[in-house]
Design a protein around this motif. Structure first.
Motif, PDB file in Angstrom:
ATOM      1  N   GLY A   1      -3.060  35.186 -10.379  1.00  0.00           N
ATOM      2  CA  GLY A   1      -4.029  35.445 -11.436  1.00  0.00           C
ATOM      3  C   GLY A   1      -3.316  35.958 -12.658  1.00  0.00           C
ATOM      4  O   GLY A   1      -2.092  36.119 -12.636  1.00  0.00           O
ATOM      5  N   PRO A   2      -4.077  36.210 -13.722  1.00  0.00           N
ATOM      6  CA  PRO A   2      -3.446  36.631 -14.969  1.00  0.00           C
ATOM      7  C   PRO A   2      -2.776  38.011 -14.854  1.00  0.00           C
ATOM      8  O   PRO A   2      -3.267  38.872 -14.127  1.00  0.00           O
ATOM      9  CB  PRO A   2      -4.613  36.684 -15.953  1.00  0.00           C
ATOM     10  CG  PRO A   2      -5.851  36.625 -15.158  1.00  0.00           C
ATOM     11  CD  PRO A   2      -5.545  36.094 -13.811  1.00  0.00           C
ATOM     12  N   LEU A   3      -1.692  38.183 -15.553  1.00  0.00           N
ATOM     13  CA  LEU A   3      -1.046  39.504 -15.564  1.00  0.00           C
ATOM     14  C   LEU A   3      -1.885  40.465 -16.405  1.00  0.00           C
ATOM     15  O   LEU A   3      -2.599  40.078 -17.318  1.00  0.00           O
ATOM     16  CB  LEU A   3       0.376  39.408 -16.109  1.00  0.00           C
ATOM     17  CG  LEU A   3       1.356  38.627 -15.230  1.00  0.00           C
ATOM     18  CD1 LEU A   3       2.786  38.757 -15.762  1.00  0.00           C
ATOM     19  CD2 LEU A   3       1.314  39.090 -13.777  1.00  0.00           C
TER      20      LEU A   3
ATOM     21  N   ILE B   1      -3.694  44.730   4.344  1.00  0.00           N
ATOM     22  CA  ILE B   1      -4.390  44.133   5.495  1.00  0.00           C
ATOM     23  C   ILE B   1      -5.797  44.723   5.583  1.00  0.00           C
ATOM     24  O   ILE B   1      -6.779  44.008   5.798  1.00  0.00           O
ATOM     25  CB  ILE B   1      -3.588  44.374   6.797  1.00  0.00           C
ATOM     26  CG1 ILE B   1      -2.354  43.471   6.811  1.00  0.00           C
ATOM     27  CG2 ILE B   1      -4.462  44.141   8.032  1.00  0.00           C
ATOM     28  CD1 ILE B   1      -1.397  43.702   7.956  1.00  0.00           C
ATOM     29  N   ARG B   2      -5.892  46.026   5.327  1.00  0.00           N
ATOM     30  CA  ARG B   2      -7.197  46.692   5.345  1.00  0.00           C
ATOM     31  C   ARG B   2      -8.080  46.133   4.214  1.00  0.00           C
ATOM     32  O   ARG B   2      -9.209  45.723   4.451  1.00  0.00           O
ATOM     33  CB  ARG B   2      -7.012  48.199   5.194  1.00  0.00           C
ATOM     34  CG  ARG B   2      -8.162  48.998   5.777  1.00  0.00           C
ATOM     35  CD  ARG B   2      -7.927  50.512   5.711  1.00  0.00           C
ATOM     36  NE  ARG B   2      -6.561  50.918   5.971  1.00  0.00           N
ATOM     37  CZ  ARG B   2      -5.795  51.601   5.099  1.00  0.00           C
ATOM     38  NH1 ARG B   2      -6.259  51.921   3.922  1.00  0.00           N
ATOM     39  NH2 ARG B   2      -4.562  51.942   5.430  1.00  0.00           N
ATOM     40  N   GLN B   3      -7.495  46.086   3.001  1.00  0.00           N
ATOM     41  CA  GLN B   3      -8.253  45.583   1.840  1.00  0.00           C
ATOM     42  C   GLN B   3      -8.791  44.179   2.054  1.00  0.00           C
ATOM     43  O   GLN B   3      -9.885  43.841   1.638  1.00  0.00           O
ATOM     44  CB  GLN B   3      -7.325  45.530   0.630  1.00  0.00           C
ATOM     45  CG  GLN B   3      -7.418  46.693  -0.301  1.00  0.00           C
ATOM     46  CD  GLN B   3      -6.365  46.576  -1.403  1.00  0.00           C
ATOM     47  OE1 GLN B   3      -5.941  45.485  -1.773  1.00  0.00           O
ATOM     48  NE2 GLN B   3      -5.943  47.710  -1.902  1.00  0.00           N
TER      49      GLN B   3
ATOM     50  N   LYS C   1      -4.849  42.437  -9.372  1.00  0.00           N
ATOM     51  CA  LYS C   1      -5.507  41.138  -9.465  1.00  0.00           C
ATOM     52  C   LYS C   1      -6.558  40.974  -8.376  1.00  0.00           C
ATOM     53  O   LYS C   1      -7.614  40.407  -8.589  1.00  0.00           O
ATOM     54  CB  LYS C   1      -4.466  40.015  -9.327  1.00  0.00           C
ATOM     55  CG  LYS C   1      -3.677  39.772 -10.585  1.00  0.00           C
ATOM     56  CD  LYS C   1      -2.590  38.741 -10.345  1.00  0.00           C
ATOM     57  CE  LYS C   1      -1.327  39.369  -9.833  1.00  0.00           C
ATOM     58  NZ  LYS C   1      -0.251  38.424  -9.554  1.00  0.00           N
ATOM     59  N   SER C   2      -6.250  41.459  -7.166  1.00  0.00           N
ATOM     60  CA  SER C   2      -7.158  41.253  -6.033  1.00  0.00           C
ATOM     61  C   SER C   2      -8.371  42.163  -6.100  1.00  0.00           C
ATOM     62  O   SER C   2      -9.308  41.970  -5.336  1.00  0.00           O
ATOM     63  CB  SER C   2      -6.458  41.542  -4.706  1.00  0.00           C
ATOM     64  OG  SER C   2      -5.221  40.946  -4.680  1.00  0.00           O
TER      65      SER C   2
END
Ligand code: ATP
Ligand code: MG
Length: 336
Positions: free
Chosen positions: A15-17, A118-120, A202-203
Protein backbone atom coordinates in the motif's frame (compact mmCIF):
# COMPACT_ATOMS: atom_id res chain seq x y z
CA UNK A 1 40.32 2.62 -1.62
CA UNK A 2 38.55 1.07 1.33
CA UNK A 3 35.48 -0.99 0.63
CA UNK A 4 32.15 0.81 1.02
CA UNK A 5 29.83 -0.32 3.77
CA UNK A 6 26.46 -1.57 2.63
CA UNK A 7 23.02 -0.44 3.69
CA UNK A 8 19.93 -2.55 3.04
CA UNK A 9 16.45 -1.25 3.73
CA UNK A 10 13.08 -1.90 2.22
CA UNK A 11 9.34 -1.99 2.34
CA UNK A 12 6.51 -4.33 1.54
CA UNK A 13 4.54 -3.25 -1.56
CA UNK A 14 1.24 -3.59 0.28
CA UNK A 15 0.00 0.00 0.00
CA UNK A 16 1.01 3.63 -0.12
CA UNK A 17 3.83 4.82 2.12
CA UNK A 18 2.78 7.05 4.99
CA UNK A 19 4.13 9.58 7.46
CA UNK A 20 5.33 6.75 9.71
CA UNK A 21 7.54 5.42 6.94
CA UNK A 22 8.89 8.87 6.32
CA UNK A 23 10.03 9.60 9.86
CA UNK A 24 10.85 5.98 10.71
CA UNK A 25 13.01 5.16 7.73
CA UNK A 26 12.75 7.20 4.49
CA UNK A 27 14.22 10.36 6.00
CA UNK A 28 17.33 8.46 7.07
CA UNK A 29 17.65 6.83 3.66
CA UNK A 30 17.62 10.20 1.93
CA UNK A 31 20.42 11.37 4.26
CA UNK A 32 22.43 8.16 4.02
CA UNK A 33 22.53 8.06 0.23
CA UNK A 34 24.79 11.12 0.33
CA UNK A 35 27.44 9.45 2.47
CA UNK A 36 30.45 8.47 0.38
CA UNK A 37 31.49 5.52 2.55
CA UNK A 38 28.10 3.77 2.17
CA UNK A 39 26.30 2.09 -0.70
CA UNK A 40 22.53 1.91 -0.21
CA UNK A 41 20.19 -0.79 -1.52
CA UNK A 42 16.41 -0.41 -1.18
CA UNK A 43 14.47 -3.63 -1.53
CA UNK A 44 10.84 -3.84 -2.57
CA UNK A 45 9.86 -6.97 -0.65
CA UNK A 46 7.15 -8.38 -2.93
CA UNK A 47 7.77 -12.00 -1.91
CA UNK A 48 7.44 -11.06 1.73
CA UNK A 49 4.26 -9.12 0.92
CA UNK A 50 2.80 -12.24 -0.70
CA UNK A 51 3.21 -14.22 2.52
CA UNK A 52 0.07 -12.57 3.88
CA UNK A 53 -1.39 -11.39 0.55
CA UNK A 54 -1.01 -14.55 -1.53
CA UNK A 55 -4.72 -14.33 -2.34
CA UNK A 56 -4.27 -10.93 -3.99
CA UNK A 57 -1.11 -10.89 -6.11
CA UNK A 58 -2.44 -8.10 -8.33
CA UNK A 59 -2.43 -5.76 -5.35
CA UNK A 60 1.24 -6.48 -4.71
CA UNK A 61 2.12 -6.04 -8.36
CA UNK A 62 0.29 -2.70 -8.60
CA UNK A 63 1.95 -1.41 -5.48
CA UNK A 64 5.48 -1.93 -6.77
CA UNK A 65 5.27 1.03 -9.12
CA UNK A 66 3.44 3.15 -6.53
CA UNK A 67 6.07 2.39 -3.92
CA UNK A 68 8.82 3.38 -6.35
CA UNK A 69 7.01 6.67 -7.00
CA UNK A 70 6.86 7.20 -3.24
CA UNK A 71 10.63 6.67 -3.01
CA UNK A 72 11.44 9.01 -5.85
CA UNK A 73 9.05 11.68 -4.63
CA UNK A 74 10.67 11.90 -1.18
CA UNK A 75 14.09 12.31 -2.74
CA UNK A 76 15.54 8.82 -3.12
CA UNK A 77 17.98 9.37 -5.96
CA UNK A 78 18.44 6.35 -8.23
CA UNK A 79 21.91 7.61 -9.09
CA UNK A 80 22.88 7.15 -5.44
CA UNK A 81 20.55 4.42 -4.12
CA UNK A 82 19.81 1.12 -5.85
CA UNK A 83 16.14 0.08 -5.89
CA UNK A 84 15.51 -3.65 -6.26
CA UNK A 85 12.54 -6.00 -6.68
CA UNK A 86 12.99 -8.97 -4.36
CA UNK A 87 11.22 -11.57 -6.53
CA UNK A 88 13.55 -10.90 -9.45
CA UNK A 89 16.54 -12.18 -7.48
CA UNK A 90 15.91 -15.92 -7.15
CA UNK A 91 19.22 -16.26 -5.29
CA UNK A 92 17.50 -14.65 -2.29
CA UNK A 93 15.01 -17.53 -2.20
CA UNK A 94 17.89 -20.00 -2.45
CA UNK A 95 19.66 -18.31 0.44
CA UNK A 96 16.46 -18.43 2.51
CA UNK A 97 16.45 -22.22 2.22
CA UNK A 98 19.99 -22.54 3.59
CA UNK A 99 19.27 -20.11 6.41
CA UNK A 100 16.20 -22.08 7.48
CA UNK A 101 18.58 -24.62 9.01
CA UNK A 102 20.17 -21.95 11.20
CA UNK A 103 17.11 -21.19 13.35
CA UNK A 104 14.54 -23.21 15.28
CA UNK A 105 10.75 -23.12 15.31
CA UNK A 106 10.94 -22.09 18.98
CA UNK A 107 13.12 -19.10 18.09
CA UNK A 108 10.67 -18.01 15.40
CA UNK A 109 7.76 -18.40 17.78
CA UNK A 110 9.43 -15.99 20.19
CA UNK A 111 9.61 -13.14 17.64
CA UNK A 112 7.36 -10.52 19.26
CA UNK A 113 6.60 -8.63 16.02
CA UNK A 114 5.45 -11.75 14.21
CA UNK A 115 3.45 -12.83 17.27
CA UNK A 116 1.70 -9.49 17.26
CA UNK A 117 1.02 -9.60 13.52
CA UNK A 118 -0.39 -13.13 13.77
CA UNK A 119 -2.79 -11.85 16.43
CA UNK A 120 -3.73 -8.78 14.35
CA UNK A 121 -4.42 -10.85 11.27
CA UNK A 122 -6.51 -13.32 13.26
CA UNK A 123 -4.62 -16.37 11.96
CA UNK A 124 -4.85 -18.33 15.23
CA UNK A 125 -3.83 -21.93 14.38
CA UNK A 126 -3.80 -21.25 10.63
CA UNK A 127 -0.65 -19.24 10.13
CA UNK A 128 0.67 -19.73 6.59
CA UNK A 129 4.14 -21.28 6.78
CA UNK A 130 5.49 -18.61 4.45
CA UNK A 131 4.31 -15.89 6.82
CA UNK A 132 5.66 -17.66 9.89
CA UNK A 133 9.15 -17.90 8.37
CA UNK A 134 9.29 -14.44 6.80
CA UNK A 135 11.94 -13.30 9.31
CA UNK A 136 14.25 -15.87 7.68
CA UNK A 137 13.60 -14.54 4.20
CA UNK A 138 14.18 -11.04 5.57
CA UNK A 139 17.49 -12.22 7.03
CA UNK A 140 18.36 -13.57 3.57
CA UNK A 141 17.67 -10.13 2.08
CA UNK A 142 20.00 -8.50 4.57
CA UNK A 143 22.73 -11.15 4.38
CA UNK A 144 22.46 -11.55 0.61
CA UNK A 145 23.57 -7.94 0.33
CA UNK A 146 26.14 -8.36 3.12
CA UNK A 147 24.57 -5.30 4.71
CA UNK A 148 26.37 -3.66 7.62
CA UNK A 149 23.56 -1.26 8.41
CA UNK A 150 19.77 -1.60 8.25
CA UNK A 151 17.67 1.57 8.82
CA UNK A 152 14.32 0.43 10.21
CA UNK A 153 11.41 1.33 12.45
CA UNK A 154 11.16 -0.12 15.96
CA UNK A 155 8.92 -3.06 14.95
CA UNK A 156 11.80 -4.47 12.92
CA UNK A 157 14.32 -4.82 15.77
CA UNK A 158 13.49 -8.50 16.42
CA UNK A 159 14.17 -9.24 12.73
CA UNK A 160 17.62 -7.69 12.89
CA UNK A 161 18.39 -9.54 16.11
CA UNK A 162 17.35 -12.86 14.52
CA UNK A 163 19.44 -12.05 11.46
CA UNK A 164 22.46 -11.66 13.73
CA UNK A 165 21.70 -14.99 15.43
CA UNK A 166 21.55 -16.62 12.01
CA UNK A 167 24.88 -15.04 11.01
CA UNK A 168 26.61 -16.28 14.15
CA UNK A 169 25.32 -19.79 13.70
CA UNK A 170 26.22 -19.89 10.01
CA UNK A 171 29.70 -18.45 10.51
CA UNK A 172 30.48 -20.76 13.42
CA UNK A 173 29.42 -23.84 11.43
CA UNK A 174 30.83 -23.02 8.01
CA UNK A 175 33.46 -20.35 8.60
CA UNK A 176 33.33 -16.57 8.32
CA UNK A 177 30.86 -15.84 5.50
CA UNK A 178 28.49 -13.05 6.59
CA UNK A 179 28.88 -9.76 8.40
CA UNK A 180 26.66 -9.06 11.40
CA UNK A 181 24.11 -6.38 10.46
CA UNK A 182 23.34 -3.48 12.76
CA UNK A 183 20.04 -1.66 12.95
CA UNK A 184 19.75 2.08 12.63
CA UNK A 185 16.78 3.67 14.37
CA UNK A 186 15.59 7.16 13.56
CA UNK A 187 14.67 9.91 16.04
CA UNK A 188 11.05 8.76 15.67
CA UNK A 189 11.28 4.95 15.53
CA UNK A 190 7.51 4.50 15.82
CA UNK A 191 4.86 7.01 14.79
CA UNK A 192 1.35 6.36 16.12
CA UNK A 193 -1.72 6.16 13.90
CA UNK A 194 -4.40 8.82 13.44
CA UNK A 195 -6.64 6.57 15.55
CA UNK A 196 -4.16 6.80 18.45
CA UNK A 197 -3.07 3.16 18.01
CA UNK A 198 0.58 2.68 18.74
CA UNK A 199 1.73 2.23 15.12
CA UNK A 200 0.66 3.93 11.94
CA UNK A 201 0.45 0.96 9.61
CA UNK A 202 -0.80 0.12 6.15
CA UNK A 203 -2.67 -2.87 7.57
CA UNK A 204 -4.48 -0.86 10.26
CA UNK A 205 -6.11 1.76 8.06
CA UNK A 206 -4.85 4.59 10.27
CA UNK A 207 -2.40 6.33 7.98
CA UNK A 208 -1.77 9.68 6.37
CA UNK A 209 -0.15 8.78 3.09
CA UNK A 210 2.62 10.66 1.33
CA UNK A 211 0.39 10.59 -1.76
CA UNK A 212 -2.78 11.88 -0.07
CA UNK A 213 -4.23 15.07 -1.57
CA UNK A 214 -4.47 18.14 0.63
CA UNK A 215 -8.23 17.64 1.00
CA UNK A 216 -7.76 14.06 2.16
CA UNK A 217 -5.10 15.14 4.65
CA UNK A 218 -7.45 17.81 5.98
CA UNK A 219 -10.29 15.31 6.39
CA UNK A 220 -8.08 12.74 8.08
CA UNK A 221 -6.69 15.30 10.51
CA UNK A 222 -10.20 16.48 11.37
CA UNK A 223 -11.14 12.88 12.19
CA UNK A 224 -8.03 12.27 14.29
CA UNK A 225 -8.29 10.76 17.72
CA UNK A 226 -7.43 13.29 20.43
CA UNK A 227 -8.07 13.42 24.14
CA UNK A 228 -11.08 11.18 24.92
CA UNK A 229 -11.56 12.76 28.36
CA UNK A 230 -12.23 16.15 26.83
CA UNK A 231 -15.86 16.77 25.94
CA UNK A 232 -15.94 20.56 25.47
CA UNK A 233 -13.25 22.87 24.14
CA UNK A 234 -13.24 24.59 27.54
CA UNK A 235 -12.36 21.34 29.40
CA UNK A 236 -8.68 21.05 30.33
CA UNK A 237 -7.05 18.69 27.80
CA UNK A 238 -4.18 16.19 27.78
CA UNK A 239 -1.39 16.62 25.26
CA UNK A 240 0.51 13.44 26.16
CA UNK A 241 -0.39 10.40 24.02
CA UNK A 242 -2.46 12.76 21.93
CA UNK A 243 -1.65 12.11 18.25
CA UNK A 244 -2.38 15.72 17.29
CA UNK A 245 0.38 16.95 19.58
CA UNK A 246 2.67 14.06 18.74
CA UNK A 247 2.47 14.96 15.04
CA UNK A 248 2.90 18.68 15.77
CA UNK A 249 6.13 17.90 17.62
CA UNK A 250 7.41 15.66 14.82
CA UNK A 251 6.48 17.78 11.80
CA UNK A 252 6.62 21.39 13.00
CA UNK A 253 9.80 23.36 13.54
CA UNK A 254 8.32 26.25 15.49
CA UNK A 255 8.65 24.86 19.01
CA UNK A 256 7.33 28.13 20.51
CA UNK A 257 4.06 27.82 18.66
CA UNK A 258 3.70 24.20 19.78
CA UNK A 259 4.38 25.13 23.40
CA UNK A 260 1.79 27.87 23.16
CA UNK A 261 -0.82 25.44 21.78
CA UNK A 262 0.03 22.87 24.48
CA UNK A 263 -0.31 25.39 27.30
CA UNK A 264 -3.66 26.62 26.01
CA UNK A 265 -4.94 23.08 25.39
CA UNK A 266 -4.15 22.01 28.95
CA UNK A 267 -6.02 25.04 30.27
CA UNK A 268 -9.03 24.49 28.02
CA UNK A 269 -8.35 27.68 26.09
CA UNK A 270 -8.11 26.26 22.60
CA UNK A 271 -10.41 23.80 20.85
CA UNK A 272 -9.42 20.61 19.02
CA UNK A 273 -10.61 22.07 15.72
CA UNK A 274 -8.28 25.05 15.86
CA UNK A 275 -5.23 22.90 16.64
CA UNK A 276 -6.22 20.40 13.98
CA UNK A 277 -6.63 23.08 11.33
CA UNK A 278 -3.11 24.26 12.03
CA UNK A 279 -1.77 20.69 11.98
CA UNK A 280 -3.41 19.99 8.61
CA UNK A 281 -1.75 23.12 7.25
CA UNK A 282 1.66 22.06 8.59
CA UNK A 283 1.36 18.54 7.18
CA UNK A 284 0.21 19.85 3.80
CA UNK A 285 3.17 22.24 3.66
CA UNK A 286 5.44 19.30 4.36
CA UNK A 287 3.76 17.09 1.74
CA UNK A 288 3.45 19.65 -1.05
CA UNK A 289 6.99 19.34 -2.49
CA UNK A 290 6.66 15.54 -2.29
CA UNK A 291 3.42 15.71 -4.32
CA UNK A 292 5.04 17.91 -6.92
CA UNK A 293 7.97 15.57 -7.38
CA UNK A 294 5.61 12.62 -7.72
CA UNK A 295 3.73 14.43 -10.50
CA UNK A 296 6.99 14.84 -12.41
CA UNK A 297 7.77 11.13 -12.26
CA UNK A 298 4.17 10.12 -12.99
CA UNK A 299 4.61 11.77 -16.36
CA UNK A 300 7.49 9.44 -17.14
CA UNK A 301 6.60 5.90 -16.09
CA UNK A 302 9.02 4.28 -18.60
CA UNK A 303 11.82 6.05 -16.74
CA UNK A 304 10.56 4.69 -13.41
CA UNK A 305 10.42 1.17 -14.85
CA UNK A 306 13.95 1.41 -16.16
CA UNK A 307 15.14 2.60 -12.72
CA UNK A 308 13.63 -0.60 -11.29
CA UNK A 309 15.10 -2.80 -13.97
CA UNK A 310 18.63 -1.41 -13.74
CA UNK A 311 18.55 -1.38 -9.94
CA UNK A 312 17.42 -4.99 -9.82
CA UNK A 313 20.18 -6.08 -12.23
CA UNK A 314 22.83 -4.34 -10.15
CA UNK A 315 21.38 -5.84 -6.95
CA UNK A 316 21.32 -9.32 -8.41
CA UNK A 317 25.05 -9.16 -9.17
CA UNK A 318 25.76 -8.35 -5.54
CA UNK A 319 23.64 -11.24 -4.26
CA UNK A 320 25.19 -13.61 -6.79
CA UNK A 321 28.63 -12.79 -5.39
CA UNK A 322 27.39 -13.60 -1.90
CA UNK A 323 25.84 -16.85 -3.12
CA UNK A 324 29.07 -18.14 -4.57
CA UNK A 325 30.57 -17.79 -1.06
CA UNK A 326 27.52 -19.47 0.47
CA UNK A 327 27.53 -22.43 -1.92
CA UNK A 328 31.20 -23.02 -1.18
CA UNK A 329 30.50 -22.85 2.55
CA UNK A 330 27.63 -25.35 2.45
CA UNK A 331 29.40 -27.49 -0.19
CA UNK A 332 26.77 -27.28 -2.91
CA UNK A 333 29.23 -25.86 -5.44
CA UNK A 334 29.49 -29.22 -7.25
CA UNK A 335 30.30 -27.90 -10.69
CA UNK A 336 32.55 -25.09 -9.50
P1 ATP B 1 2.32 -3.59 6.65
O1 ATP B 1 1.15 -3.21 7.52
O2 ATP B 1 1.96 -4.12 5.31
O3 ATP B 1 3.33 -4.42 7.38
P2 ATP B 1 3.82 -1.25 7.34
O4 ATP B 1 3.06 0.04 7.42
O5 ATP B 1 4.20 -1.94 8.61
O6 ATP B 1 3.01 -2.18 6.36
P3 ATP B 1 6.31 -2.00 6.15
O7 ATP B 1 6.48 -2.02 4.68
O8 ATP B 1 6.10 -3.30 6.86
O9 ATP B 1 5.11 -0.99 6.49
O10 ATP B 1 7.54 -1.26 6.86
C1 ATP B 1 8.60 -0.64 6.15
C2 ATP B 1 9.52 0.11 7.08
O11 ATP B 1 8.86 1.24 7.65
C3 ATP B 1 10.01 -0.73 8.27
O12 ATP B 1 11.36 -0.39 8.54
C4 ATP B 1 9.13 -0.27 9.40
O13 ATP B 1 9.75 -0.42 10.66
C5 ATP B 1 8.95 1.20 9.06
N1 ATP B 1 7.68 1.69 9.61
C6 ATP B 1 6.45 1.28 9.26
N2 ATP B 1 5.51 1.91 9.97
C7 ATP B 1 6.17 2.76 10.81
C8 ATP B 1 5.75 3.70 11.82
N3 ATP B 1 4.46 3.90 12.11
N4 ATP B 1 6.70 4.40 12.49
C9 ATP B 1 8.01 4.22 12.21
N5 ATP B 1 8.47 3.35 11.27
C10 ATP B 1 7.57 2.62 10.59
MG1 MG C 1 5.06 -4.02 8.51
Amino acid sequence: MSKKKRILTGDRPTGPLHLGHYVGSLKNRVLLQDKDDYEQFILIADIQALTDNYDNPQKIKDNILKLTLDYLSVGINPGKSTIIIQSQIPELAELTIYLMNMITVAQLERNPTVKNEIRQKGYRENVPVGFFVYPISQAADILGFQANLVPVGEDQLPMIEQSREIVRRFNSLYGQTFVEPKEMLSEVPRLCGIDGKEKMSKSLNNTINLSDSSDVVYEKVMKMYTDPTRVRATDPGHTENNPVFIYLNVFHDDKREIKDFEDKYRLGKVGDIEVKKRLAEILNNFLEPIRQKREEYEKNIPLVNSILKEGTERGREVVQQTMSLVRKAVKTDYFG
